[in-house]
Design a protein around this motif. Structure first.
Motif, mmCIF file in Angstrom:
data_model
loop_
_atom_site.group_PDB
_atom_site.id
_atom_site.type_symbol
_atom_site.label_atom_id
_atom_site.label_comp_id
_atom_site.label_asym_id
_atom_site.label_seq_id
_atom_site.Cartn_x
_atom_site.Cartn_y
_atom_site.Cartn_z
ATOM 1 N N GLN B 81 0.893 -1.163 0.000
ATOM 2 C CA GLN B 81 0.000 0.000 0.000
ATOM 3 C C GLN B 81 0.921 1.198 0.000
ATOM 4 O O GLN B 81 1.221 1.772 1.039
ATOM 5 C CB GLN B 81 -0.855 -0.001 1.274
ATOM 6 N N ARG B 84 0.768 4.372 2.335
ATOM 7 C CA ARG B 84 0.145 4.359 3.645
ATOM 8 C C ARG B 84 1.114 3.828 4.678
ATOM 9 O O ARG B 84 1.829 2.859 4.451
ATOM 10 C CB ARG B 84 -1.093 3.463 3.612
ATOM 11 N N ILE B 89 -2.646 1.898 8.694
ATOM 12 C CA ILE B 89 -3.403 0.731 8.243
ATOM 13 C C ILE B 89 -3.937 -0.032 9.451
ATOM 14 O O ILE B 89 -5.116 -0.399 9.498
ATOM 15 C CB ILE B 89 -2.524 -0.195 7.370
ATOM 16 N N TYR B 265 -5.279 -7.637 4.917
ATOM 17 C CA TYR B 265 -4.006 -6.959 4.702
ATOM 18 C C TYR B 265 -2.855 -7.836 5.155
ATOM 19 O O TYR B 265 -1.790 -7.848 4.539
ATOM 20 C CB TYR B 265 -3.974 -5.645 5.484
ATOM 21 N N GLU C 68 -8.001 -3.051 -3.662
ATOM 22 C CA GLU C 68 -7.804 -1.653 -3.351
ATOM 23 C C GLU C 68 -6.651 -1.130 -4.203
ATOM 24 O O GLU C 68 -5.614 -1.759 -4.272
ATOM 25 C CB GLU C 68 -7.428 -1.588 -1.876
ATOM 26 N N GLN C 71 -2.099 2.982 -4.587
ATOM 27 C CA GLN C 71 -2.000 4.426 -4.579
ATOM 28 C C GLN C 71 -2.279 4.892 -5.998
ATOM 29 O O GLN C 71 -2.220 4.126 -6.939
ATOM 30 C CB GLN C 71 -0.608 4.881 -4.121
ATOM 31 N N ASP C 225 -4.361 9.717 -1.003
ATOM 32 C CA ASP C 225 -5.724 9.910 -0.520
ATOM 33 C C ASP C 225 -6.480 10.818 -1.466
ATOM 34 O O ASP C 225 -5.899 11.460 -2.332
ATOM 35 C CB ASP C 225 -5.702 10.550 0.875
ATOM 36 N N TRP C 240 -12.577 8.293 -0.325
ATOM 37 C CA TRP C 240 -11.772 7.078 -0.494
ATOM 38 C C TRP C 240 -11.495 6.530 0.886
ATOM 39 O O TRP C 240 -10.639 7.013 1.594
ATOM 40 C CB TRP C 240 -10.470 7.402 -1.229
ATOM 41 N N HIS C 242 -10.003 3.642 2.662
ATOM 42 C CA HIS C 242 -9.113 2.551 2.274
ATOM 43 C C HIS C 242 -9.654 1.191 2.661
ATOM 44 O O HIS C 242 -10.123 0.983 3.768
ATOM 45 C CB HIS C 242 -7.741 2.769 2.912
#
Lengths: 459, 310, 566
Positions: B81, B84, B89, B265, C68, C71, C225, C240, C242
């Motif tokens: 990700q 992030r 998370i 995740y 997802e 980015q 984001d 959004w 996540h």
């Protein structure tokens, strides 16, 4: 007054004899374990489970000798077939890929079959449509086409020729084909031509010879049929016999499903009993180590073990898997056992036993462990399916049995993917797993009843 | 009590440190790393990426840097990700898994205790057989089959009823939680039923129950105050790790019901060998598990007066 | 021993009643807890309970995302989901329309020569904050892509632009990139080598613009984001969350806003589970769903209208041509090539509609000179010939000096279809040639690591196009291509690739590709499997959904709701 006292003589001092009624033993004295064994043998549940276990063993060990079918043999004409289907097949010559030539065929109108539709190929022809400026689209359905105009699966999105050969996954059933004209944008531009065709099951001469269904020197006549190989429990997604795979799969699954739980429960019992009984710093260290093992990420360490044990490509790594499974599963039992031990330790009879001079080993083996049996047996019962499914998961990530070796768990994994369309691929292995679990459940019940000290010499 | 708690927390900290170290070592020992990708990378780009993430340093140095970061609460940025932080998370998704897990445990515990007591009471009669049959079925069927079948049945129910009884998936309202929690808790419920039954059967014949009944105590009092409470003790022992296990193992349910929990995740992190995510979630879960075990031990000591905490 | 003093059955009844009371209490307690949790849960996650697949009054559709997007920074995005979202919220110089033809986007006029291209940007292209999109935005974005510090995995696609490769390797500063803003509305691009298809390449997401001042002020969080992005496309992201959902709404600053008919798109669920997707669609919660093999038959039963498209992937088994492997021997490969029958694989084993039988490295949808490449240059047919295969096997044994070929390793993936294939081939090679194949199941990164290291004899592989030209497949087996995992090296093949790369005459290039196609077959470089297709369903009221091989897929920017349908 004077009492006359008679002097005591020897006769006065002779003992008085009376009838002594001694207690007679009506049955031999039994130790705890002997009593438990007798009660186990008499327990109905344990007996049932014994029969089940014997049945499974016979299935595993002797089954392959009775049902001599190679579990890896792929019968591509009978893929994913449920049991009890009609296996008659007509013998035909192999058809080369069609290039559209239509000589020797009578006339007809609309969407029609060219030649006989069968499971080898279905050849279609149709009339050209003037509104088909962008070609034609061909659909196939297994349900009749109703007013909602659901034509089914698109076989070809756009095609200019007015013929088509369908070879995709043909089964002996009714198919409903539709041909729709398209405009340049690829949209339906006119009415559909629909036809309903019945495909009959066929097998080519070469295939029949290869499978031993046809003698090598026998020239088949037109219209001759053979019966395809029998698969009593159906076939899987590559046409392999389910019964044979279940028999061979039993070996792996039962081995892992029984040995692994026995090993790690045994280890857990010893570990937890020691920690609970001795207590103190040792207890703390041991339990923290157990927490440590539980918190490790399972998947990551499985991948690590696979790498460490150098399971060479494509080999069945059953031993490494067993070791890995045991190493990562024992903490739960140990914690449970320790909890029970902590409880039992304070019971009255332990104190009494100690006063009588019992050693630690005797206390643990004779008093504590039998009293934790209830909890241990429950864990064991649940450990069996858990081990089988973990084994399936490990095979999925490449550790464990390598294809084509089957195991019940991996058969379940595969069966899940087609759960709704061909349930037999999931139901049979799952049923066998259920039966194994049932056997251990009943055995656990029986054992617990037998070993329960409070039910001793009762019932 | 306070001293005991303090010592346990200290031990817990050491345990978590061991967990982190073992995971770090395992992660770096397996082949593949977060930068391995489907499309081959030129050596230059790979060198750039390694420098950017500090993967070009020797493993020992990476470990020390990592420890230092954890001490300040910085778990780094996830490799998968890409923008992030691992902290974010975990912060955003753990509450979802926790809520789901907690609810599942509630279902499992109450169901387990109730059904287990029922089977023990009606031993060898109809309810016993019926419930035991369901229990065996429940544990013989793998988790995602239950989840998939559960979701499918709900769809059919919604269709027959004509309105949405419960949402088929997603997350956000109470009704989203019911079916996933039920599915998630089913396996544990079966286990607890069994455990409770076994425990009850032992207690039923024990001396103190006989004493209580001989004393003339009303049946309900004997049952609830003595039998039920004592038989629940093994269940409580198991509850600690069960909570931790369900919260971390809920990823199948999260996939099937499209729930934004941490489990997905975590699985993805191991699949992609995402170093920071693996470490972050492992350390977090490890701490969570250790804490749960401590809490359960404390509660157990409070409930059972015979167990003295050394 | 007579035991109980109290009557047993009444005890049981009393206990049972007690249990029921407890049961009811807990039920009540649950309901209370539920409402408490409701408040907690709505802090994360979105209220999806009341959403429907199609909301005609608000012109909104609800959909599901498989994953997802990690980015949305277009300079770093690699996966298909990012591409889809970026295709809805951003716009590049050119775009593809419903018929996959190149149309004007931010650029309203353009001239392309073999040496370079000039793009004239329109005046009314705006960012979501109202400022105009300028040529500087493109220059900045492209420079960021090739900047080695960005470490963009897709930088290679910009190597068509002059100096891009050198900059990416750190040999030149980013200012040397062959893309310059002549003025605010004119972008001049110079090519590294003579190129005819740049218009097809530039539609790729890596070429999207980014405004420099905005990028700098996000402090490295660009694309992380919804607030950390500026949008110049048909939609802009409003929310959004996540892992849970992504919502977009029509961008009022977009120059073609009158042609965009949807107001909102709500991707309310994120899960990769295929049956979940099916269930959501059946329940009326999402407006489109992909169909997997199991859910296909259910879809038929539901009488849904099933659609299909070729998703562009070509799949094959790749041999290992390294000098230490037995598969370097041509006769061995030829023997294995002659026993494979992709027809049987596609029709009996994979048995999914839309899967085209593999007969070439190149897929059927790519253009040749005037017509499709494979129509103009059909590949040689490989006919199954077991006798000839056995002869080749004997030759191979002699050449390799072996009595018997030892077991070969087939590296397979975690994908279930690839596993079925692997087991099928294992049986085929065993039954026809007596070759033992061991299936090496690896997952995820471990598989990639083995592929890169070359630890396999055969590997299940596939390739998808990066741009719409034959070269994206053709150069796969050039000896310098790192994606050539089997390390096949042929001077002749390399020569043809260079011709295709540098020639500007399409006929000449097509000849080169035809020669490559022959070489792949003659040298038995790979064993063809199939070209993949995908089946899906859409809500009957949803129209205008575009599926693409390259680029934003599925594309809802041209979609609308037709209330007339059932």
């Amino acid at each position: 007054m004077t009492a006359s006292v008679r002097p005591l003589s020897a006769a006065d001092l002779t003992p008085v004899y009376h009838e002594q009624v001694r207690e007679v033993l009506t049955r031999p004295s039994l130790s705890y374990w002997q009593d438990a064994w007798i009660r186990l043998k008499a327990n109905r549940r344990a007996l049932v489970s014994l029969w089940i276990v014997i049945g499974l063993l016979v299935f595993t060990v002797f089954g392959p000798f009775v049902w001599r079918v190679d579990p890896a043999a792929q019968d591509l004409d009978q893929i994913s077939q449920p049991p009890g289907v009609d296996r008659t097949a007509w013998i035909v010559t192999p058809l080369p890929i069609w290039n559209g030539e239509t000589q020797g065929e009578g006339s007809g109108t609309g969407l029609r079959a060219f030649g006989d539709p069968d499971t080898q190929a279905i050849r279609l022809r149709w009339d050209p449509a003037p509104e088909a400026t962008g070609g034609y689209r061909i659909y196939r359905n297994i349900f009749p086409i109703g007013p909602e105009r659901a034509y089914g699966l698109p076989l070809v999105m756009s095609r200019n020729e007015i013929w088509y050969e369908d070879r995709l996954d043909l089964r002996p059933r009714t198919y409903y084909y539709s041909v729709l004209p398209l405009n340049e944008l690829g949209e339906h531009s006119g009415e559909a031509q629909i036809v309903e065709l019945e495909a009959r099951r066929v097998i080519t001469v070469d295939e029949a010879r290869k499978r031993g269904l046809l003698a090598l020197d026998h020239i088949p006549v037109n219209g001759e049929t053979v019966k395809l190989k029998l698969h009593p429990l159906g076939t899987d997604y590559l046409g392999r016999d389910m019964l044979a795979r279940l028999m061979y799969g039993a070996r792996v699954s039962l081995f892992i499903g029984i040995v692994a739980p026995l090993l790690y429960v045994l280890f857990g019992i010893l570990y937890g009993a020691t920690a609970g009984f001795i207590g103190g710093v040792l207890d703390a260290v041991m339990m923290r180590f157990a927490d440590f093992v539980v918190a490790l990420p399972f998947l990551l360490f499985m991948i690590l073990f696979k790498f460490i044990f150098q399971v060479s490509a494509g080999e069945s790594g059953i031993m490494p898997m067993l070791v890995a499974l045991v190493i990562l599963s024992w903490p739960a039992t140990s914690r449970l056992v320790r909890g029970q031990i902590l409880q039992i330790r304070e019971e009255g009879y332990i104190g009494a036993s100690k006063l009588l001079g019992a050693k630690t080993r005797y206390l643990i083996l004779r008093h504590m462990i039998p009293n934790t049996m209830g909890v241990i047996l429950v864990t064991l019962t649940f450990a069996v399916p858990s081990a089988i499914f973990t084994e399936a998961f490990l095979s999925f990530i490449g550790m464990g049995v390598a294809p084509p070796t089957p195991s019940w768990g991996s058969m379940c994994n595969e069966g899940i993917k087609t759960m709704l369309t061909t349930p037999h691929e999931l139901v049979f292995p799952a049923l066998l797993i259920s039966i194994t679990v049932l056997a251990f459940n009943l055995l656990g019940d029986g054992l617990r009843d037998a070993l329960d000290a409070r039910m001793r010499s009762r019932e | 009590m306070l001293r005991y708690t303090f010592y346990r927390l200290l031990q817990g900290l050491i345990t978590v440190w061991f967990i982190a170290t073992a995971t770090f070592a395992a992660m770096h020992m397996i082949p593949g790393d977060p930068l391995t990708s489907e499309r081959a990378m030129t050596p230059e780009i790979r060198a750039n990426l390694e420098a950017k993430y500090g993967l070009d340093k020797p493993v020992g140095e990476q470990y020390l840097i990592y420890l230092k970061n954890i001490a300040t609460g910085d778990f780094g940025i996830s490799f998968t990700q890409k923008n992030r932080e691992v902290n974010d998370i975990i912060r955003e998704h753990f509450p979802v898994s926790a809520t789901l897990g907690l609810l599942a445990i509630l279902f499992a515990a109450t169901g387990g205790v109730l059904f287990g007591a029922l089977t023990a009471l009606f031993r060898n009669r109809m309810p016993d057989y019926a419930i035991m049959f369901l229990v065996i079925l429940g544990i013989s069927v793998p988790g995602f089959v239950v989840a998939a079948l559960g979701q499918l049945s709900l769809v059919n129910i919604n269709e027959t009823l004509g309105f949405t009884l419960l949402p088929v998936g997603g997350w956000g309202t109470v009704s989203n939680m019911i079916l996933p929690a039920l599915v998630l808790g089913l396996g544990t419920m079966a286990y607890l039923t069994r455990l409770m039954r076994s425990s009850m059967l032992e207690i039923v014949n024990s001396d103190f129950i006989r004493t209580a009944r001989a004393k003339g105590l009303p049946a309900t009092r004997v049952f609830s105050k003595h039998q039920l409470r004592n038989a629940s003790l093994p269940v409580i022992t198991v509850l600690g790790p069960a909570i931790a296990g369900i919260t971390t193992g809920g990823f199948v349910v999260e996939y099937v019901f499209a729930i934004p929990g941490l489990g997905r995740y975590f699985v993805q992190a191991v699949q992609q060998t995402d170093y920071t995510m693996i470490m972050g979630t492992t350390v977090f879960y490890g701490a969570f598990l250790v804490f749960m075990v401590i809490a359960v031990d404390l509660v157990y000591g409070l409930i059972d007066p015979r167990v003295r905490l050394k | 021993m007579a035991d109980v003093i109290v009557d047993e059955s009444s005890f049981v009844r009393a206990a049972g009643r007690q249990l029921i009371i407890y049961g009811l209490i807990t039920l009540f307690g649950f309901t209370a807890i539920m409402f408490m949790l409701d408040a907690m849960a709505s802090l994360v996650g979105t209220d999806t309970g009341s959403s429907r697949a199609i909301d005609a009054e608000k012109s909104t559709i609800t959909l599901l995302l498989k994953e997802e997007p990690p980015q949305l920074d277009s300079t770093k995005a690699t996966d298909q989901v990012s591409g889809q979202i970026l295709g809805h919220v951003m716009e590049g110089l050119l775009r593809q329309d419903a018929q996959q033809k190149i149309q004007a986007a931010v650029a309203e006029k353009w001239d392309i020569t073999p040496e370079g291209a000039t793009f004239h940007l329109r005046a009314d292209a705006r960012w979501s904050d109202g400022k105009p999109v300028t040529a500087h935005d493109f220059v900045f974005a492209w420079r960021t892509v090739v900047n080695p510090a960005t470490a963009s995995e897709y930088a290679f696609i910009m190597y068509f632009v002059k100096n891009a490769e050198a900059i990416n390797q750190g040999k030149l500063p980013t200012t040397e990139l062959g893309a310059t803003a002549v003025d605010d509305r004119t972008l001049k691009v110079m090519f590294e080598r003579p190129l005819t298809f740049f218009d097809k390449v530039v539609t790729f997401k890596t070429f999207l613009p980014i405004r420099e001042d905005f990028y700098q002020q996000t402090n490295g969080r660009y694309g992380a984001d919804a607030e950390e992005m500026l949008y110049n496309g048909p939609f802009s992201i409003t929310s959004w969350v996540h892992g849970a959902s992504l919502k977009v709404e029509k961008n009022q600053h977009y120059w073609r806003r009158d042609e965009i008919r949807l107001n909102n798109i709500n991707w309310a669920y994120i899960t990769s589970d295929a049956s979940a997707s099916f269930n959501f669609f059946k329940d009326g919660k999402i407006a489109a769903a992909s169909l997997s093999p199991d859910t296909l038959s259910n879809a038929l039963e539901q009488r849904w209208h099933i659609k299909q498209f070729q998703d562009g992937g070509v799949f094959f088994l790749e041999f290992n041509h390294r000098p230490d492997r037995l598969t370097r021997n041509l006769n061995l490969r030829r023997a294995m090539q002659l026993v494979t029958d992709p027809n049987e694989l596609v029709n009996k084993v994979t048995k999914l509609p839309g899967y085209l039988v593999g007969d070439s490295l190149f897929p059927g949808y790519l253009d040749g000179v005037k017509d499709k490449f494979k129509t103009e240059k059909p590949p040689k047919k490989i006919v199954r010939d077991i006798e000839a295969a056995r002869r080749h096997l004997e030759l191979a044994k002699q050449e390799l000096g072996l009595e018997k070929i030892p077991p070969l390793t087939l590296l397979s993936t975690e994908d279930p279809i690839s596993n079925v294939q692997a087991e099928y081939y294992q049986a085929v090679f065993r039954d026809t040639l007596g070759l033992e194949i061991k299936i090496d199941k690896q997952i995820f990164k471990q598989r990639l690591a083995k592929m890169t290291a070359g630890e396999f004899d055969l590997v299940s592989a596939g390739w998808g196009p990066d741009y719409e030209d034959l070269l994206t497949f053709g150069d796969l087996f050039a000896s310098w291509n790192l994606n050539n995992r089997g390390r096949y090296a042929s001077d002749e093949y390399d020569r043809q690739v260079r011709i295709a790369q540098s020639s500007t005459d399409q006929a000449e290039r097509v000849e080169a590709f035809a020669r490559m196609q022959d070489l792949i077959i003659d040298d038995a470089v790979i064993l063809f499997n199939y070209e993949r297709g995908a089946s899906y369903v859409t809500h009957p009221q949803l129209k205008g959904v575009i599926r693409r091989v390259i680029g934003s897929d599925p594309d809802y920017t041209y979609a609308w709701i037709d209330e007339g349908q059932g």
